[in-house]
Design an enzyme around this catalytic site. Structure first.
Site, PDB file in Angstrom:
ATOM      1  N   ASP A 161     -12.934  -4.651   3.501  1.00 51.25           N
ATOM      2  CA  ASP A 161     -14.160  -5.426   3.004  1.00 51.25           C
ATOM      3  C   ASP A 161     -14.560  -6.292   4.064  1.00 51.25           C
ATOM      4  O   ASP A 161     -15.739  -6.628   4.583  1.00 51.25           O
ATOM      5  CB  ASP A 161     -13.659  -6.280   1.787  1.00 51.25           C
ATOM      6  CG  ASP A 161     -13.128  -5.325   0.859  1.00 51.25           C
ATOM      7  OD1 ASP A 161     -13.526  -4.455   0.271  1.00 51.25           O
ATOM      8  OD2 ASP A 161     -11.862  -5.680   0.612  1.00 51.25           O
ATOM      9  N   HIS A 189     -10.122  -7.212  -4.172  1.00 50.55           N
ATOM     10  CA  HIS A 189     -10.555  -6.236  -3.491  1.00 50.55           C
ATOM     11  C   HIS A 189     -11.056  -5.347  -4.726  1.00 50.55           C
ATOM     12  O   HIS A 189     -10.656  -4.273  -5.312  1.00 50.55           O
ATOM     13  CB  HIS A 189      -9.678  -5.206  -2.898  1.00 50.55           C
ATOM     14  CG  HIS A 189     -10.234  -4.130  -2.379  1.00 50.55           C
ATOM     15  ND1 HIS A 189     -10.990  -3.957  -1.360  1.00 50.55           N
ATOM     16  CD2 HIS A 189      -9.885  -2.721  -2.801  1.00 50.55           C
ATOM     17  CE1 HIS A 189     -11.409  -2.652  -1.279  1.00 50.55           C
ATOM     18  NE2 HIS A 189     -10.630  -1.988  -2.088  1.00 50.55           N
TER      19      HIS A 189
HETATM   20  P1  NAD Z   1      -4.897  10.581  -2.075  1.00 53.21           P
HETATM   21  O1  NAD Z   1      -5.099  10.766  -3.532  1.00 53.21           O
HETATM   22  O2  NAD Z   1      -5.497  11.227  -1.349  1.00 53.21           O
HETATM   23  O3  NAD Z   1      -3.347  10.120  -1.804  1.00 53.21           O
HETATM   24  C1  NAD Z   1      -2.500   9.643  -2.454  1.00 53.21           C
HETATM   25  C2  NAD Z   1      -1.503  10.061  -2.418  1.00 53.21           C
HETATM   26  O4  NAD Z   1      -0.385   9.167  -2.907  1.00 53.21           O
HETATM   27  C3  NAD Z   1      -1.317  11.311  -2.826  1.00 53.21           C
HETATM   28  O5  NAD Z   1      -0.762  12.279  -1.965  1.00 53.21           O
HETATM   29  C4  NAD Z   1      -0.187  11.296  -3.914  1.00 53.21           C
HETATM   30  O6  NAD Z   1       0.708  12.525  -3.960  1.00 53.21           O
HETATM   31  C5  NAD Z   1       0.773  10.085  -3.561  1.00 53.21           C
HETATM   32  N1  NAD Z   1       1.395   9.346  -4.401  1.00 53.21           N
HETATM   33  C6  NAD Z   1       1.195   9.277  -5.764  1.00 53.21           C
HETATM   34  N2  NAD Z   1       2.119   8.561  -6.317  1.00 53.21           N
HETATM   35  C7  NAD Z   1       3.123   8.146  -5.406  1.00 53.21           C
HETATM   36  C8  NAD Z   1       4.314   7.686  -5.498  1.00 53.21           C
HETATM   37  N3  NAD Z   1       4.803   7.257  -6.594  1.00 53.21           N
HETATM   38  N4  NAD Z   1       4.888   7.528  -4.525  1.00 53.21           N
HETATM   39  C9  NAD Z   1       4.539   8.116  -3.241  1.00 53.21           C
HETATM   40  N5  NAD Z   1       3.310   8.388  -3.269  1.00 53.21           N
HETATM   41  C10 NAD Z   1       2.395   8.818  -4.288  1.00 53.21           C
HETATM   42  O7  NAD Z   1      -5.702   8.838  -2.018  1.00 53.21           O
HETATM   43  P2  NAD Z   1      -6.139   7.986  -0.677  1.00 53.21           P
HETATM   44  O8  NAD Z   1      -7.690   8.343  -0.682  1.00 53.21           O
HETATM   45  O9  NAD Z   1      -5.178   8.332   0.303  1.00 53.21           O
HETATM   46  O10 NAD Z   1      -6.036   6.486  -1.500  1.00 53.21           O
HETATM   47  C11 NAD Z   1      -4.951   5.900  -1.835  1.00 53.21           C
HETATM   48  C12 NAD Z   1      -5.178   4.622  -2.470  1.00 53.21           C
HETATM   49  O11 NAD Z   1      -5.718   3.582  -1.519  1.00 53.21           O
HETATM   50  C13 NAD Z   1      -5.919   4.726  -3.615  1.00 53.21           C
HETATM   51  O12 NAD Z   1      -5.391   3.952  -4.654  1.00 53.21           O
HETATM   52  C14 NAD Z   1      -7.295   4.147  -3.188  1.00 53.21           C
HETATM   53  O13 NAD Z   1      -8.126   3.572  -4.391  1.00 53.21           O
HETATM   54  C15 NAD Z   1      -7.012   2.954  -2.082  1.00 53.21           C
HETATM   55  N6  NAD Z   1      -7.780   2.663  -1.281  1.00 53.21           N
HETATM   56  C16 NAD Z   1      -7.802   1.140  -0.990  1.00 53.21           C
HETATM   57  C17 NAD Z   1      -8.568   0.521  -0.329  1.00 53.21           C
HETATM   58  C18 NAD Z   1      -8.615  -0.799  -0.027  1.00 53.21           C
HETATM   59  O14 NAD Z   1      -9.455  -1.349   0.822  1.00 53.21           O
HETATM   60  N7  NAD Z   1      -7.628  -1.845  -0.484  1.00 53.21           N
HETATM   61  C19 NAD Z   1      -9.537   1.297   0.453  1.00 53.21           C
HETATM   62  C20 NAD Z   1      -9.440   2.792   0.352  1.00 53.21           C
HETATM   63  C21 NAD Z   1      -8.545   3.316  -0.535  1.00 53.21           C
HETATM   64  C1  LMR Z   2     -12.503   1.142  -1.072  1.00 50.42           C
HETATM   65  O1  LMR Z   2     -12.983   0.113  -0.777  1.00 50.42           O
HETATM   66  O2  LMR Z   2     -13.316   2.060  -0.108  1.00 50.42           O
HETATM   67  C2  LMR Z   2     -11.645   1.933  -1.931  1.00 50.42           C
HETATM   68  O3  LMR Z   2     -11.243   0.605  -2.722  1.00 50.42           O
HETATM   69  C3  LMR Z   2     -12.235   2.795  -3.022  1.00 50.42           C
HETATM   70  C4  LMR Z   2     -12.544   2.236  -4.412  1.00 50.42           C
HETATM   71  O4  LMR Z   2     -11.762   2.631  -5.123  1.00 50.42           O
HETATM   72  O5  LMR Z   2     -13.561   1.447  -4.418  1.00 50.42           O
END
Ligand code: NAD
Ligand code: LMR
Length: 327
Positions: A161, A189
């Site tokens: 962000d 977030h």
């Molecule tokens: P994704 O679905 O591509 O990958 C998630 C992975 O986590 C999968 O491979 C799944 O098998 C694994 N997983 C699920 N449960 C698990 C566990 N208990 N232990 C270990 N691994 C496990 O998702 P992504 O696009 O890589 O996103 C991951 C997370 O990050 C999501 O929650 C998304 O919303 C979040 N995210 C946060 C931000 C931020 O700014 N904070 C930004 C983008 C995404």
């Molecule tokens: C983001 O900010 O890109 C991620 O947290 C995705 C979402 O769930 O909004």
């Protein structure tokens, strides 16, 4: 050959989209520095272990000089044993039309056993970054189950962000992102977050004054930054991945190596009226591997209202996970 001891970095959700963008950056030295060897530990759920093995094969094929080893497991205790840097990415990503609150129950169960495993086996200097959403509250859950780890070691990511805010402001003013200082994201977030231009500076001047356009600040800048995650999902059909991995690298890098000012979601000590114990985003500075909340900022009525709204959402999330018995 590098002579420093290898740092153990555990990445959960290693086979996911963020994991794929993140692991190569860590192994190349961008997380901790060009002279720090890393041992990677990849935690996944059983159906994704094969994909994690494929990623590990690619990591091998890069012949990274700093990569001292890779371990792949579905056992949290093994993954976090001796961990120095824990990057908790694995979670269920938000899909179209879903709000983060909907994810609390689905994801809460993941972070309790991971907190317990960190408590049981992590190195004394462990630092935890939670990326998986809802990141602030997932960090709260993990922290609640790691009573022997100092609370300040649990953080959640608002650096994406922060970087989004830098980029939007730079484009508006026609300046470089490096001309901007003291950017702050406050709160959760989520779409309630508050990107603050009143304390940000451009060339030493207040960013809000430099913009000199209240309508843009209120009706364009804040919602564009706060809803960027949803806009990326709408455009890509998947949540942000490379930019999220980049922000995770920035977060840990600056925590370990120091920075004058960034945004991190950290456990509140009551600063700026944020209830003690909530994991909320603040302006922080980092030195000697520790963060501290920047103190002494004056908060006007506009900012107060925005911060309070996001903190109210964090309080609701905390109460919800408390109700579910997760903390
Ligand atoms: P994704 O679905 O591509 O990958 C998630 C992975 O986590 C999968 O491979 C799944 O098998 C694994 N997983 C699920 N449960 C698990 C566990 N208990 N232990 C270990 N691994 C496990 O998702 P992504 O696009 O890589 O996103 C991951 C997370 O990050 C999501 O929650 C998304 O919303 C979040 N995210 C946060 C931000 C931020 O700014 N904070 C930004 C983008 C995404
Ligand atoms: C983001 O900010 O890109 C991620 O947290 C995705 C979402 O769930 O909004």
């Amino acid at each position: 050959m590098a002579s420093k001891p290898a740092v153990k970095v555990t990445v959960t959700g290693a086979a996911g989209q963020i994991g794929y963008a993140l692991l190569f950056r860590i192994a190349s030295g961008q997380l901790l520095g060009p002279d720090v060897p890393v041992r990677l530990s990849l935690l996944e759920i059983p159906p994704a272990l094969k994909a994690a093995e494929g990623t590990a094969m690619e990591l091998d094929d890069c012949a990274f000089p700093l990569l001292a080893g890779i371990d792949i497991t579905d056992d949290a205790k093994r993954a976090f044993d001796g961990v120095n840097v824990a990057m908790l990415v694995g979670a269920r990503p938000r899909t179209k039309g879903m709000e983060r609150g909907d994810l609390l129950e689905a994801n809460g169960g993941i972070f309790k056993p991971q907190g317990e495993a960190i408590n049981a086996g992590a190195a004394d200097d462990v630092r935890v970054l939670v990326v998986g959403n809802p990141a602030n509250t997932n960090a709260l859950i993990a922290k609640a189950h790691a009573p022997d780890v100092p609370g300040e070691r649990f953080t959640a990511m608002t650096r994406l962000d922060h970087n989004r805010a830098l980029s939007q402001l730079a484009a508006k003013l026609g300046v470089a992102v490096t001309d901007i200082a003291k950017m702050t994201i406050w709160g959760n977030h989520s779409a309630t977050q508050y990107p603050d231009l009143f304390h940000a500076e451009v060339g030493g001047q207040s960013a809000a004054a430099a913009v000199n356009d209240d309508a843009w600040l209120r009706d364009t800048f804040i919602p564009t930054v706060a809803k960027r995650g949803a806009a990326i999902i709408e455009a890509r059909g998947a949540s942000s991945a490379a930019s999220a991995a980049n922000a995770a690298v920035d977060h840990v890098h600056d925590w370990v190596n120091g920075t004058d000012w960034t945004s991190m979601a950290v456990v509140s000590d009551g600063s700026y009226g944020v209830p003690e114990g909530l994991i909320s985003s603040f302006p922080v500075r980092c030195a000697d591997g520790k963060w501290e909340i920047v103190q002494g900022l004056e908060i006007d009525d506009f900012s107060r209202e925005k911060i309070d709204a996001s903190v109210a959402e964090l309080t609701e999330e905390r109460d919800a996970v408390r109700g579910l018995g997760l903390i």
